[in-house]
Enzyme design. Structure first.
Site, PDB file in Angstrom:
ATOM      1  N   LYS A 297      -6.184  36.538   8.480  1.00  0.00           N
ATOM      2  CA  LYS A 297      -6.695  35.264   7.988  1.00  0.00           C
ATOM      3  C   LYS A 297      -8.228  35.280   7.932  1.00  0.00           C
ATOM      4  O   LYS A 297      -8.863  35.981   8.719  1.00  0.00           O
ATOM      5  CB  LYS A 297      -6.284  34.122   8.928  1.00  0.00           C
ATOM      6  CG  LYS A 297      -4.819  33.798   8.989  1.00  0.00           C
ATOM      7  CD  LYS A 297      -4.587  32.687  10.014  1.00  0.00           C
ATOM      8  CE  LYS A 297      -3.113  32.335  10.146  1.00  0.00           C
ATOM      9  NZ  LYS A 297      -2.622  31.608   8.951  1.00  0.00           N
ATOM     10  N   ARG A 371       8.747  32.117   9.741  1.00  0.00           N
ATOM     11  CA  ARG A 371      10.132  32.135   9.256  1.00  0.00           C
ATOM     12  C   ARG A 371      10.919  33.317   9.837  1.00  0.00           C
ATOM     13  O   ARG A 371      12.141  33.252   9.943  1.00  0.00           O
ATOM     14  CB  ARG A 371      10.150  32.150   7.724  1.00  0.00           C
ATOM     15  CG  ARG A 371       9.557  33.366   7.074  1.00  0.00           C
ATOM     16  CD  ARG A 371       9.184  33.123   5.614  1.00  0.00           C
ATOM     17  NE  ARG A 371       8.010  32.260   5.520  1.00  0.00           N
ATOM     18  CZ  ARG A 371       7.529  31.794   4.365  1.00  0.00           C
ATOM     19  NH1 ARG A 371       8.111  32.119   3.215  1.00  0.00           N
ATOM     20  NH2 ARG A 371       6.459  31.027   4.368  1.00  0.00           N
TER      21      ARG A 371
END
Length: 521
Positions: A297, A371
């Site tokens: 990130k 997920r």
């Protein structure tokens, strides 16, 4: 990968956090005129907007008694101070305080006096009263159970201070005591305190800096919470996760010296409440810090990533609240815990991960890790826990914030009835959701030639990232009744607003407890 007992030297050197202690809430029955308020610092009474443009505000319970107590013309003072009566507005009135009375008089706008308006008014009161004060108010007088709960929640949550923030020795971070004067439902007060405590616990865990918390730290908090509420805990650490095939947790946690874990926290009602009680399983994403892994990130995006385990924090808080309220519902919480770090053993784009139960995923973005850990948790719940309904909660996708902003969570549900239940709980709790569709045709975007599914869309710029994340999770539920809450937007706040403070919000705790209460009704 490290052993489950490895602890970072940095984390080992840190002191224990000092947890938030909420203001005490007491009911003072009877009219304000007869109440003994000696020692109180602040008295607050409600007013509503007047009928028609430019009309004077209308007094609500206790306002007339306050005018007599202070020898003041309350209507004239409200007009002079430009008090509107709008929900969430407060104003201090300049009154002479006779001996033995609270020194400060506040008026609180209550709008239409709905629970949402009362929650806002109570939050405004907590902030206006200031730290270290004893506060008396007629705000909850005659408000009914839902109104009383809203007052208690609003006041306590606006009083909340997260760990470490302003915690110098001897500091008073919040008002000390709230006296609810008048006809106030004591049982509703207790329920409001329980829901506020659940949200505060979720906030505290999520706001804890990641140099203090890792999966093992969260497990320790789960054990402590379970001991305090009579819950049972089962923890799968790295070796057991490997033996049993929890490939999503192992992949995401592979780059960190802090090993992943799956904590299973159970509440079971006793006595008559146990007979025929529905079984609800709630799974939470517990990424204790998210660098993005090899898909690193930007620096600015990493700053709030200590809150990426908010889903797991909410789950633990909800199970504890169910026990505190003795709800006639069986609740199992699954905390899927890992740290998504950048390292030589990090999982890679192009890897194929085998989840619990055998379903496989082709990885194409290591920053879509939530997920993967939830897939393991949901598959485990379906295969071994036999839930009547399965819910997951997660700060899952940035796309949810793009679609809905910071005030609504994205809600997905396998059937309309479950969606309606959760929406009703959302409206009652003040934690707002918006239902998005599960679109079967979008499943083609997750098709893989190497695995059962790709992790994210195979077509660049396909959009619908929040929907695709939900579509990815659905096969792990085994066709059971299922709902998914993506709280990436409202899970964090950039500024205080009503009962929500800056930083971790604990969003979803009150909503899910309200939903469990509706199942018990």
């Amino acid at each position: 990968m490290s052993s489950p007992t490895t602890t970072s030297p940095v984390r080992a050197a840190q002191p224990e956090l000092r947890r938030w202690r909420p203001p005490a809430v007491q009911v003072v029955p009877g009219p304000l005129a007869a109440a003994d308020l000696d020692g109180c610092d602040v008295l607050a009474v409600p007013v509503a907007p007047g009928a028609g443009e430019g009309a004077a505000v209308e007094p609500r319970p206790g306002a007339a008694d306050a005018a007599v107590r202070y020898g003041a013309d309350l209507a004239a003072l409200c007009a002079a101070e430009d008090v509107s009566g709008e929900a969430g507005r407060s104003a201090r009135l300049p009154v002479p305080a006779p001996d033995g009375s609270p020194r400060r008089l506040l008026v609180l706008g209550v709008g239409d006096s709905s629970p949402a308006a009362l929650r806002r008014a109570a939050a405004a009161l907590a902030r206006a009263a200031g730290p270290g004060t004893d506060v008396a108010t007629t705000l909850a007088d005659g408000a009914g159970p839902d109104g009383v709960r809203a007052v208690v929640e609003g006041f306590l949550l606006a009083s909340h201070v997260p760990p470490l923030a302003g915690r110098r020795a001897g500091a008073e971070p919040a008002p000390r005591r709230l006296l609810l004067v008048g006809d106030v439902d004591a049982a509703a007060v207790a329920r409001g305190e329980a829901l506020a405590a659940a949200t505060a616990l979720a906030r505290d865990l999520a706001a804890t800096p990641s140099n203090l918390k890792d999966p093992a730290w969260v497990v320790a908090q789960a054990r402590a919470t379970a001991a305090a509420h009579g819950l049972t805990v089962k923890v799968r650490e790295e070796a057991q996760l490997r033996r049993e095939g929890f490939g999503g947790l192992l992949a995401v946690g592979g780059g960190s010296p802090s090993a992943p874990a799956l904590a299973e926290v159970r509440y079971r009602p006793r006595g008559r409440a146990a007979a025929g009680a529905p079984h609800v399983v709630i799974a939470g994403k517990g990424i204790t810090y998210d660098t993005g892994g090899l898909a690193l990130k930007p620096r600015e995006s990493m700053v709030p990533m200590k809150t990426d385990m908010t889903g797991a924090a909410v789950v633990l808080a909800v199970v504890a609240a169910a026990a505190r309220l003795k709800l006639p519902v069986r609740v199992t919480g699954l905390l899927a815990l890992a740290e998504n770090a950048f390292g030589g053993s990090s999982y890679r784009p192009g890897d194929v991960v085998r989840h619990y139960g055998g379903r496989t995923t082709e990885v194409n973005n290591t920053d879509a890790e939530g997920r993967l850990v939830l897939g393991d948790a949901l598959a485990y719940a379906d295969a071994t826990l036999d839930p009547d309904v399965l819910v997951d909660v997660a700060t899952l996708t940035g796309a949810a914030s793009v679609a809905l902003g910071k005030r609504h969570a994205a809600l997905f549900a396998s059937d309309d009835a479950l969606a309606a239940q959760l929406t009703a709980a959302s409206q009652a709790s003040g934690e707002r959701v918006w239902r998005l569709p599960l679109v079967p045709e979008y499943a083609e975007l997750l098709r893989s030639d190497l695995a059962d599914a790709r992790q994210v869309a195979s077509t660049p710029g396909a959009g619908a990232g929040t929907i695709l994340a939900a579509q990815f999770l659905q096969p792990f539920t085994g066709g059971r009744r299922w709902a998914h809450l993506d709280i990436a937007g409202p899970g964090r706040s950039d500024a205080p607003e009503h009962e929500v403070g800056r930083g971790a919000t604990g969003f979803g705790a009150r909503l899910l407890v309200r939903w469990l209460e509706s199942l018990a009704a």
